[in-house]
Scaffold this active site. Structure first.
Site, PDB file in Angstrom:
ATOM      1  N   HIS A 157     -14.538 -15.953   1.009  1.00 23.11           N
ATOM      2  CA  HIS A 157     -13.599 -15.505  -0.034  1.00 23.11           C
ATOM      3  C   HIS A 157     -13.430 -13.954   0.055  1.00 23.11           C
ATOM      4  O   HIS A 157     -12.902 -13.131  -0.856  1.00 23.11           O
ATOM      5  CB  HIS A 157     -14.049 -15.648  -1.403  1.00 23.11           C
ATOM      6  CG  HIS A 157     -14.655 -17.130  -1.477  1.00 23.11           C
ATOM      7  ND1 HIS A 157     -13.652 -18.193  -2.082  1.00 23.11           N
ATOM      8  CD2 HIS A 157     -15.860 -17.715  -1.345  1.00 23.11           C
ATOM      9  CE1 HIS A 157     -14.591 -19.201  -2.103  1.00 23.11           C
ATOM     10  NE2 HIS A 157     -15.968 -19.101  -1.748  1.00 23.11           N
ATOM     11  N   SER A 278       3.492   7.058  13.381  1.00 25.10           N
ATOM     12  CA  SER A 278       4.643   7.056  12.121  1.00 25.10           C
ATOM     13  C   SER A 278       5.589   8.353  12.502  1.00 25.10           C
ATOM     14  O   SER A 278       5.164   9.290  12.926  1.00 25.10           O
ATOM     15  CB  SER A 278       3.881   7.318  10.892  1.00 25.10           C
ATOM     16  OG  SER A 278       4.922   7.932   9.947  1.00 25.10           O
ATOM     17  N   LYS A 284      -0.975   8.642  10.774  1.00 30.32           N
ATOM     18  CA  LYS A 284      -0.864   7.318  11.110  1.00 30.32           C
ATOM     19  C   LYS A 284      -1.167   7.001  12.438  1.00 30.32           C
ATOM     20  O   LYS A 284      -0.979   7.422  13.378  1.00 30.32           O
ATOM     21  CB  LYS A 284       0.109   6.892  10.606  1.00 30.32           C
ATOM     22  CG  LYS A 284       0.502   6.626   9.281  1.00 30.32           C
ATOM     23  CD  LYS A 284      -0.182   6.045   8.413  1.00 30.32           C
ATOM     24  CE  LYS A 284      -0.303   4.377   8.213  1.00 30.32           C
ATOM     25  NZ  LYS A 284       1.098   4.094   7.574  1.00 30.32           N
ATOM     26  N   GLU A 291      -0.257  -6.559  14.535  1.00 30.70           N
ATOM     27  CA  GLU A 291       0.774  -7.206  13.446  1.00 30.70           C
ATOM     28  C   GLU A 291       1.557  -7.959  14.051  1.00 30.70           C
ATOM     29  O   GLU A 291       1.941  -9.013  13.585  1.00 30.70           O
ATOM     30  CB  GLU A 291       1.470  -6.060  12.573  1.00 30.70           C
ATOM     31  CG  GLU A 291       0.393  -5.262  11.883  1.00 30.70           C
ATOM     32  CD  GLU A 291       1.120  -3.945  11.311  1.00 30.70           C
ATOM     33  OE1 GLU A 291       1.127  -3.791   9.939  1.00 30.70           O
ATOM     34  OE2 GLU A 291       1.539  -3.180  12.165  1.00 30.70           O
TER      35      GLU A 291
END
Ligand code: ARG
Length: 461
Positions: A157, A278, A284, A291
């Site tokens: 979970h 970024s 970043k 992804e």
């Protein structure tokens, strides 16, 4: 103008929109190598059974070799009017070698031709993907061996559950990938029958030798039913369904990498080679590759559902609908090829932050199960009772904002008088890990054995 390959009964050519919807050359040129291979096998067979002279076959061989060079060099004049790769190559062959070229299509139809070409292409693709899958498994198993004893939190979970090792976690994906490989292998074995020679749908009256062409093309045997053969695209669907499941696995691993690389987790650092910056936020380091791998399941599963839907309800035998079979397969294979390569690169370069993983592995009372197990083993409490006692101890620690191991013996005995000091031996992350020696469990000794077993079996693969 009417199509030169089939225009005999036509007074005029197709509307331009007809050509546009009909032509597949824009995407099926990818099949050119397989088309030439199939034609060479067909010509050799026609010669053997006496339908071509030795000279004609030699001309065909030479012509097809020249065409292969033209396509390779980018000088081949692809024509939309000639619809697809099959007629483009055949028309060019006749242009180059004359009569012999026009004999090549004896006892053959584009229906068995395309089925043959596409099976050959799919088989090659499967072989390539299996090689890449093995490479990724090897990288994962190598990192797993390196980290067979590195603690990390195991989650259920997404709550810290029990300590596991990083190696064990990585090997979980090796297991998934090995099932993926099994599905690919299985798809390949069922795919490997030759359509060549079933002709348009009913077979042919010529004395062809389908065993011979099957053997030349590396198929196990010829297919047994001509109607089934020209309409069957199961081999493409099987690959797409196997790739859908595999893409789901890669998506799960990618999601974990995205989480692990985030500051709140801080479990891993991705290499510069597999992160992006970024344009506005200089600090970043974005896990874009992970992804994108996470996202590829969308198009791959879409490709599967797309072709499944195309095939649904098609009456026997061939219908042009099945020309829509190629783009989804090409797309899914390309997406999976990229995904496997990117994932392999990320896994090889990944730097785990072992201190951070160790720290989180001990959070959230992750050794509570070990405490309950101690009560069962040492005090012979029934597990349910032990669970209840442990729950009360966790509640007490939570209230005091301390770890289980920081409760005093007296505090523990106030809940269960039988508890003695040896209980503290089972409350560390390391002792918890070392104790999980049941087969398939996360004990470092197990993980080492499993990682070595995988590396050995992948070496011989
Ligand atoms: N380009 C076609 C396809 O991909 C080849 C077969 C055409 N056959 C036919 N009877 N029109 O399916």
């Amino acid at each position: 103008l009417a199509n030169p390959q089939w225009g005999g009964r036509f007074a005029s050519g197709p509307a331009s929109i007809m050509s546009e919807i009909n032509a597949s050359i824009g995407f099926d040129k990818k099949l050119w190598r397989q088309d030439i291979r199939g034609s060479l096998a067909h010509a050799a067979m026609l010669q053997k059974v006496g339908l071509l002279t030795a000279e004609e076959e030699a001309d065909i061989q030479r012509g097809l070799a020249e065409i292969g060079r033209e396509i390779d060099a980018g000088t081949f004049p692809f024509s939309t009017a000639l619809e697809d790769i099959h007629m483009n190559i055949e028309a060019r062959l006749s242009e180059r070698i004359g009569e012999a070229g026009k004999r090549l299509h004896t006892a053959r139809s584009r229906n068995d031709q395309v089925a043959t070409d596409f099976r050959l292409w799919t088989r090659d693709a499967i072989d390539g993907l299996r090689g890449q899958t093995a490479a990724l498994m090897r990288s994962l198993a190598t990192r797993a061996l390196e980290h067979h004893a590195t603690p990390m939190p195991g989650f259920t979970h997404l709550q810290v559950a029990q300590p596991v090792t990083f190696g064990h976690h990585l090997l979980a994906y090796v297991e998934m990938l090995s099932r993926d490989d099994g599905r690919l292998e299985d798809a390949r074995s069922r795919l490997n029958e030759s359509p060549l020679g079933v002709a348009a749908l009913a077979g042919t009256s010529f004395p062809i030798d389908r065993e011979m062409t099957a053997k030349t093309l590396g198929f196990d045997r010829p297919t047994a039913n001509s109607l089934d053969t020209v309409s069957d695209r199961d081999f493409a669907l099987e690959l797409l369904s196997a790739l859908s499941i595999q893409a789901m696995h890669l998506s799960r691993l990618a999601e974990e990498i995205v989480n692990w690389a985030s500051a709140p987790f801080g479990f891993v650092r991705l290499s510069d080679a597999f992160t992006t910056g970024s344009s506005i936020m200089p600090q970043k380091r974005n896990p874009d590759a992970a992804e994108l791998v996470r996202a590829k399941i969308g198009r791959i599963a879409g490709d599967f559902i797309g072709l499944l839907t195309v095939m649904k309800g098609l009456p026997l035998a061939y219908a042009k609908d099945s020309q829509e079979d190629k783009e989804p397969v090409f797309d899914a294979v390309e997406a999976m090829t990229l995904s496997l390569a990117a994932m392999d690169g990320m896994i090889r370069d990944l730097q785990p932050n072992t201190e951070r993983m160790r720290e989180v592995a001990g959070m959230g009372f992750s050794t509570a199960t070990d405490l309950a197990d101690w009560l069962v083993r040492e005090l012979r409490l029934p597990f349910r009772t032990a669970h209840h006692v442990t729950g009360r101890l966790v509640g007490m620690a939570e209230e005091k904002k301390i770890d289980l191991a920081d409760l005093s013996l007296g505090e523990m005995q106030s809940v269960e008088p039988g508890i003695n000091a040896t209980i503290f031996d089972v409350l560390t992350v390391e002792s918890s890990l070392a104790s999980r020696t049941s087969f398939g469990g996360t004990a470092p000794s197990n993980v080492k054995t499993q990682a070595e077993r995988w590396l050995t079996s992948l070496e011989s693969a």
